[in-house]
Design a protein around this motif. Structure first.
Motif, PDB file in Angstrom:
ATOM      1  N   MET A 166       0.768  -0.773   0.555  1.00 32.51           N
ATOM      2  CA  MET A 166      -0.026  -0.061   0.450  1.00 32.51           C
ATOM      3  C   MET A 166       0.964   1.160  -0.044  1.00 32.51           C
ATOM      4  O   MET A 166       2.257   1.235   0.866  1.00 32.51           O
ATOM      5  N   ALA A 167      -0.168   1.917  -0.773  1.00 35.98           N
ATOM      6  CA  ALA A 167       1.179   3.770  -0.805  1.00 35.98           C
ATOM      7  C   ALA A 167       0.250   4.764   0.080  1.00 35.98           C
ATOM      8  O   ALA A 167      -0.541   4.832  -0.825  1.00 35.98           O
ATOM      9  N   ALA A 168       0.756   5.719   1.325  1.00 37.68           N
ATOM     10  CA  ALA A 168       0.039   6.613   2.136  1.00 37.68           C
ATOM     11  C   ALA A 168      -0.085   7.412   1.526  1.00 37.68           C
ATOM     12  O   ALA A 168      -1.078   8.593   1.092  1.00 37.68           O
ATOM     13  N   VAL A 169       1.821   8.100   0.625  1.00 32.25           N
ATOM     14  CA  VAL A 169       1.279   9.765  -0.115  1.00 32.25           C
ATOM     15  C   VAL A 169       1.527   8.949  -1.494  1.00 32.25           C
ATOM     16  O   VAL A 169       2.356   8.772  -1.575  1.00 32.25           O
ATOM     17  N   GLN A 170      -0.011   9.422  -2.142  1.00 30.21           N
ATOM     18  CA  GLN A 170       0.316   9.781  -3.501  1.00 30.21           C
ATOM     19  C   GLN A 170       1.255  10.318  -4.588  1.00 30.21           C
ATOM     20  O   GLN A 170       1.605  10.194  -5.495  1.00 30.21           O
ATOM     21  N   GLY A 196      -4.190   4.934   0.240  1.00 30.80           N
ATOM     22  CA  GLY A 196      -3.192   3.670   0.218  1.00 30.80           C
ATOM     23  C   GLY A 196      -3.309   3.041  -1.291  1.00 30.80           C
ATOM     24  O   GLY A 196      -2.768   2.246  -1.624  1.00 30.80           O
ATOM     25  N   THR A 197      -3.813   3.542  -1.936  1.00 33.71           N
ATOM     26  CA  THR A 197      -4.021   2.757  -3.435  1.00 33.71           C
ATOM     27  C   THR A 197      -3.041   2.946  -4.443  1.00 33.71           C
ATOM     28  O   THR A 197      -1.638   3.962  -4.058  1.00 33.71           O
ATOM     29  N   MET A 198      -2.718   1.909  -5.272  1.00 37.81           N
ATOM     30  CA  MET A 198      -1.193   2.085  -6.518  1.00 37.81           C
ATOM     31  C   MET A 198      -1.723   1.392  -7.469  1.00 37.81           C
ATOM     32  O   MET A 198      -2.960   0.677  -7.703  1.00 37.81           O
ATOM     33  N   SER A 199      -0.970   1.886  -8.124  1.00 33.56           N
ATOM     34  CA  SER A 199      -1.579   1.601 -10.302  1.00 33.56           C
ATOM     35  C   SER A 199      -0.314   0.952 -10.302  1.00 33.56           C
ATOM     36  O   SER A 199       1.049   1.642 -10.344  1.00 33.56           O
ATOM     37  N   PHE A 224       4.650  -4.817  -6.502  1.00 29.46           N
ATOM     38  CA  PHE A 224       3.665  -4.309  -5.707  1.00 29.46           C
ATOM     39  C   PHE A 224       2.816  -5.095  -6.224  1.00 29.46           C
ATOM     40  O   PHE A 224       2.688  -5.418  -6.975  1.00 29.46           O
ATOM     41  N   THR A 225       1.855  -5.359  -5.474  1.00 29.30           N
ATOM     42  CA  THR A 225       0.450  -5.951  -5.543  1.00 29.30           C
ATOM     43  C   THR A 225      -0.278  -4.886  -5.211  1.00 29.30           C
ATOM     44  O   THR A 225      -0.133  -4.555  -3.560  1.00 29.30           O
ATOM     45  N   THR A 226      -1.667  -4.816  -5.802  1.00 28.54           N
ATOM     46  CA  THR A 226      -2.722  -4.993  -4.644  1.00 28.54           C
ATOM     47  C   THR A 226      -3.977  -5.753  -4.088  1.00 28.54           C
ATOM     48  O   THR A 226      -5.012  -5.024  -3.718  1.00 28.54           O
ATOM     49  N   GLU A 227      -3.510  -6.941  -3.728  1.00 26.31           N
ATOM     50  CA  GLU A 227      -4.336  -7.430  -3.721  1.00 26.31           C
ATOM     51  C   GLU A 227      -4.910  -7.389  -2.614  1.00 26.31           C
ATOM     52  O   GLU A 227      -5.737  -8.339  -2.097  1.00 26.31           O
ATOM     53  N   PHE A 228      -4.444  -6.716  -1.134  1.00 27.26           N
ATOM     54  CA  PHE A 228      -4.403  -7.238   0.060  1.00 27.26           C
ATOM     55  C   PHE A 228      -5.446  -5.816   0.427  1.00 27.26           C
ATOM     56  O   PHE A 228      -5.935  -5.184   1.503  1.00 27.26           O
ATOM     57  N   LEU A 229      -5.551  -4.365  -0.998  1.00 25.55           N
ATOM     58  CA  LEU A 229      -6.391  -3.291  -0.270  1.00 25.55           C
ATOM     59  C   LEU A 229      -6.828  -3.493  -0.606  1.00 25.55           C
ATOM     60  O   LEU A 229      -8.150  -2.670  -0.278  1.00 25.55           O
TER      61      LEU A 229
END
Length: 345
Positions: free
Chosen positions: A127-131, A305-308, A336-341
């Motif tokens: 996850m990424a808190a700061v975009q 927290g989103t990432m692309s 990265f992985t977004t599976e836990f978001l």
């Protein structure tokens, strides 16, 4: 006691020292001596509580607000996690701490993830808190510099070797700019309007104001160099062997950041207690306010927290172009992985 100025200002300098250590640790990993990550049950009546550690990449500051929030308000505990926060500082070996299993999670920046992976560490962002990255160039308002296009003729105090500098140089923003070492202080700006200083927008602008300077904050992210910041990372082994713990850690950290960005007082109190390097309550209040548009640039209804894949691919491509990593040494999809978001079905 050192001032918050020193803590914020030496951030880039000290992180650079980690690379020589990390390079040495890679020899250990290559020889097959790495340790497996273990998640243990806590010494409580509830055997479902699991002990995990999160390694910070710097002294406790607002960049770690979401983690401190979820410890302080019991969010992690409610999810079955006993989270120990390991403060960072000078020469914090983030990747080795993960690879050796001494911490299961860590906070770092997206460009560091790319570098870690290019150097052989199986570090994965979850996850990424700061975009929008807080990296900026600070100039005096009376310097004549209105944007980063106007730096010609200025003297820039910076820490050599940082990725954002390579980006600025490649794009021509530092042409005819005299680059000198960063002296861990903005003091030179007080007497010379032609001095520019590398900075974080969540810290140094307040320090300048406290010294009576009117400054202009020039965000590097607006030029296209914008790696995610305050990124929660773990290892590939952790994802494969303890996915439920990763999911709980991600969900708990996202919840912590959502609360911190709304009401940071509780977490700031914990950060202030943990940071023994001149942090102040005023600095934390300022930093937390500055974090809101960085973490939620599209507004307060944004998903924290989103990432692309687009952002990660762009970052990897940029770092290859800047010759910071070799072509084919790292793939964006592995970073990265977004599976836990999102909650498990």
């Amino acid at each position: 006691m050192r001032s918050h100025l020193h803590s914020a200002s030496v951030r880039a300098s000290e992180r650079m020292r980690t690379w020589s250590f990390f390079g040495c640790m890679l020899l250990v990993f290559a020889s097959g001596c790495s340790q497996r990550t273990e998640v243990t049950s806590g010494d409580t009546a509830d055997d479902s509580i699991r002990d995990v550690s999160v390694q910070l990449n710097w002294y406790p500051e607002v960049e770690h607000g979401g983690v401190y929030q979820s410890v302080a308000d019991g969010t992690y505990e409610s999810m079955g996690l006993n989270v120990e926060i390991q403060p960072g500082g000078r020469a914090t070996p983030v990747a080795p701490e993960l690879a050796m299993g001494r911490s299961q999670f860590a906070i770092t920046n997206a460009d560091d993830v790319v570098l870690f992976r290019a150097q052989g560490a199986d570090v994965v962002a979850v996850m990424a808190a700061v975009q929008d990255h807080p990296r900026c160039i600070l100039v005096r308002a009376d310097s004549g510099v209105e944007s980063l296009d106007d730096l010609s003729g200025m003297t820039l105090q910076r820490q050599a070797g940082r990725a954002f500098l390579a980006f600025l140089e490649k794009r021509g923003y530092l042409k005819d700019v005299r680059q000198v070492p960063y002296h861990n202080s903005i003091a030179a700006m007080v007497t010379d309007p032609k001095i520019a200083v590398q900075a974080y927008s969540v810290a140094e602008p307040l320090i300048a104001e406290q010294q009576g300077l009117e400054v202009r904050t020039l965000m590097v992210s607006e030029l296209g160099w914008n790696p995610y910041s305050s990124v929660l990372v773990t290892t590939g082994d952790m994802i494969r062997e303890s996915p439920e713990v990763v999911r709980e850690m991600v969900e708990g950290t996202v919840a912590g950041w959502n609360q911190y960005l709304t009401s940071p007082e509780e977490a700031n109190e914990a950060i202030l207690d943990a940071n023994k390097h001149g942090m102040t309550e005023e600095a934390l209040r300022f930093g937390a306010e500055q974090m809101i548009p960085l973490a939620m640039p599209s507004g307060k209804n944004a998903e924290v927290g989103t990432m692309s894949s687009v952002r990660w691919q762009e970052l990897v491509d940029q770092m290859i172009e800047l010759e910071l990593v070799d072509t084919d040494s790292v793939k964006a999809e592995d970073c990265f992985t977004t599976e836990f978001l999102t909650p498990a079905e």
